[in-house]
Design a protein around this motif. Sequence first.
Motif, mmCIF file in Angstrom:
data_model
loop_
_atom_site.group_PDB
_atom_site.id
_atom_site.type_symbol
_atom_site.label_atom_id
_atom_site.label_comp_id
_atom_site.label_asym_id
_atom_site.label_seq_id
_atom_site.Cartn_x
_atom_site.Cartn_y
_atom_site.Cartn_z
ATOM 1 N N PRO A 241 0.777 -1.132 -0.261
ATOM 2 C CA PRO A 241 0.087 0.080 -0.047
ATOM 3 C C PRO A 241 0.950 1.188 0.098
ATOM 4 O O PRO A 241 0.310 2.391 -0.599
ATOM 5 C CB PRO A 241 -0.930 -0.064 1.367
ATOM 6 N N GLU A 242 1.897 1.223 0.439
ATOM 7 C CA GLU A 242 2.939 2.409 0.423
ATOM 8 C C GLU A 242 3.481 2.772 -0.816
ATOM 9 O O GLU A 242 3.717 3.900 -1.150
ATOM 10 C CB GLU A 242 4.140 2.160 1.474
ATOM 11 N N LEU A 243 3.391 1.703 -1.653
ATOM 12 C CA LEU A 243 3.768 2.070 -3.121
ATOM 13 C C LEU A 243 2.697 2.820 -4.128
ATOM 14 O O LEU A 243 3.091 3.068 -5.117
ATOM 15 C CB LEU A 243 4.359 0.692 -3.603
ATOM 16 N N VAL A 244 1.563 2.447 -3.476
ATOM 17 C CA VAL A 244 0.419 2.866 -4.353
ATOM 18 C C VAL A 244 -0.186 4.192 -3.901
ATOM 19 O O VAL A 244 -1.040 4.227 -3.132
ATOM 20 C CB VAL A 244 -0.858 1.958 -4.372
ATOM 21 N N VAL A 245 0.106 5.356 -4.348
ATOM 22 C CA VAL A 245 -0.063 6.714 -4.096
ATOM 23 C C VAL A 245 -0.798 7.359 -5.315
ATOM 24 O O VAL A 245 0.211 7.639 -6.144
ATOM 25 C CB VAL A 245 0.796 7.196 -3.432
ATOM 26 N N PRO A 246 -1.853 7.550 -5.595
ATOM 27 C CA PRO A 246 -2.510 8.401 -6.739
ATOM 28 C C PRO A 246 -1.690 9.767 -6.751
ATOM 29 O O PRO A 246 -1.668 10.498 -5.609
ATOM 30 C CB PRO A 246 -4.006 8.143 -6.462
ATOM 31 N N GLN A 247 -1.338 10.118 -7.861
ATOM 32 C CA GLN A 247 -0.680 11.592 -8.075
ATOM 33 C C GLN A 247 -1.950 12.633 -8.104
ATOM 34 O O GLN A 247 -1.588 13.641 -8.001
ATOM 35 C CB GLN A 247 0.261 11.537 -9.256
ATOM 36 N N LEU A 248 -2.928 12.215 -8.522
ATOM 37 C CA LEU A 248 -4.069 13.226 -8.748
ATOM 38 C C LEU A 248 -4.799 13.413 -7.433
ATOM 39 O O LEU A 248 -5.051 12.189 -6.604
ATOM 40 C CB LEU A 248 -5.059 12.823 -9.684
ATOM 41 N N ASP A 249 -5.092 14.785 -7.119
ATOM 42 C CA ASP A 249 -5.686 14.864 -5.550
ATOM 43 C C ASP A 249 -7.211 14.723 -5.694
ATOM 44 O O ASP A 249 -7.862 15.060 -6.727
ATOM 45 C CB ASP A 249 -5.439 16.336 -5.298
ATOM 46 N N SER A 250 -7.694 13.715 -4.840
ATOM 47 C CA SER A 250 -9.040 13.407 -5.193
ATOM 48 C C SER A 250 -9.507 12.787 -3.465
ATOM 49 O O SER A 250 -8.977 12.316 -2.700
ATOM 50 C CB SER A 250 -9.234 12.108 -5.916
ATOM 51 N N GLN A 251 -10.930 12.861 -3.530
ATOM 52 C CA GLN A 251 -11.503 12.111 -2.061
ATOM 53 C C GLN A 251 -12.549 11.268 -2.338
ATOM 54 O O GLN A 251 -13.147 11.202 -3.550
ATOM 55 C CB GLN A 251 -12.053 13.356 -1.516
ATOM 56 N N GLY A 252 -12.970 10.618 -1.304
ATOM 57 C CA GLY A 252 -14.190 9.921 -1.377
ATOM 58 C C GLY A 252 -14.079 8.681 -2.797
ATOM 59 O O GLY A 252 -13.317 7.916 -2.800
ATOM 60 N N LEU A 253 -15.173 8.515 -3.409
ATOM 61 C CA LEU A 253 -15.377 7.495 -4.317
ATOM 62 C C LEU A 253 -14.153 7.800 -5.421
ATOM 63 O O LEU A 253 -13.483 6.762 -5.941
ATOM 64 C CB LEU A 253 -16.532 7.529 -5.021
ATOM 65 N N GLN A 254 -13.969 8.889 -5.799
ATOM 66 C CA GLN A 254 -13.032 9.218 -6.923
ATOM 67 C C GLN A 254 -11.759 8.657 -6.333
ATOM 68 O O GLN A 254 -10.852 8.251 -7.133
ATOM 69 C CB GLN A 254 -12.858 10.769 -7.196
ATOM 70 N N HIS A 255 -11.304 8.628 -5.208
ATOM 71 C CA HIS A 255 -9.980 8.538 -4.777
ATOM 72 C C HIS A 255 -9.707 6.851 -4.575
ATOM 73 O O HIS A 255 -8.809 6.388 -5.025
ATOM 74 C CB HIS A 255 -9.681 8.861 -3.145
ATOM 75 N N ALA A 256 -11.005 6.278 -4.289
ATOM 76 C CA ALA A 256 -11.198 4.933 -4.457
ATOM 77 C C ALA A 256 -10.921 4.314 -5.694
ATOM 78 O O ALA A 256 -10.020 3.239 -6.177
ATOM 79 C CB ALA A 256 -12.326 4.345 -3.953
#
Length: 211
Positions: free
Chosen positions: A69-84
Motif C-alpha cells: 500500500p505504501e507504493l500505491v499513491v495516486p498522484q491526482l488529488d481526490s477524495q471519497g469515491l474518486q480516490h477509491a
Amino acid sequence: MTGRVVKQERAVRTRAALLHAAAETFAEYGFAGTTVSRIAERAGLTLGALYFHFKSKEELARLIVTGQPELVVPQLDSQGLQHAVDLTLTWAHQLLDDPVLRAGARLVMDQELFIKPSVNSYRQWTGILLDDFEQARRRRELRADVDTEAYVRLIVGSCTGAQIHTQLETSHRDLPARVEEMWRCLLPALAVPSVARKVRFGEERARVASS
C-alpha cells in the motif's frame, strides 16, 4: 563523510537490492519456487549478506506484501469515491512494471505460509478502501442503502480475482481495463446518479497516475 555514514549507506543499498531481487524472484518463481540462494544470486550478493539483513525468505515475502500500500499513491488529488477509483487504477497500472507489486500479486495465494491472517494484504486494502467509502458517505456520494463494508469486500475480491485471471491470460496487461470495467458495473448501484456521472477513470487519469 565518515566511515560510519558510508557503512550505513552501503547497508541501506544492500537491503534495498535484496528486497528488489526478492520481489523479482517471487514474481517469477512464486513462494515455493523461491530460495534464499536464488535471491542472493539475483542480487549479486552472498548468502551471508542476505542473512545479515533478513532472517528468511518468509520475512522477505512478508515485507513485500505488507509494504505494497505504501507504493500505491495516486498522484491526482481526490477524495471519497474518486480516490477509491484512482487508488485501484494506480495499483493496476503500476503492477504492470513494478516488481514489488508483481511479487505481491504472485504471493497473494500463499500468504498463510508467511503472514498472520490479521495483517494480510486483503485486510490492508479493505481497511484503506473502507476509509474512502466512509468519506464518500460523509460527502453524500453513496446511495442511502449502500452497505459500505459489503461493497469494499466485493471490490477487493474483484481486484484480486482480476489480478489472478489476467496473470493467466495476458500477464496482467489488461488488468487496468478489468478494474475500470468493474467500476463501470458497480458505480450505478452504489453512487447517487449525479456523483456517478462525475467520477472519472480510465486512460486520462491512469496516464497521469502512472507517470
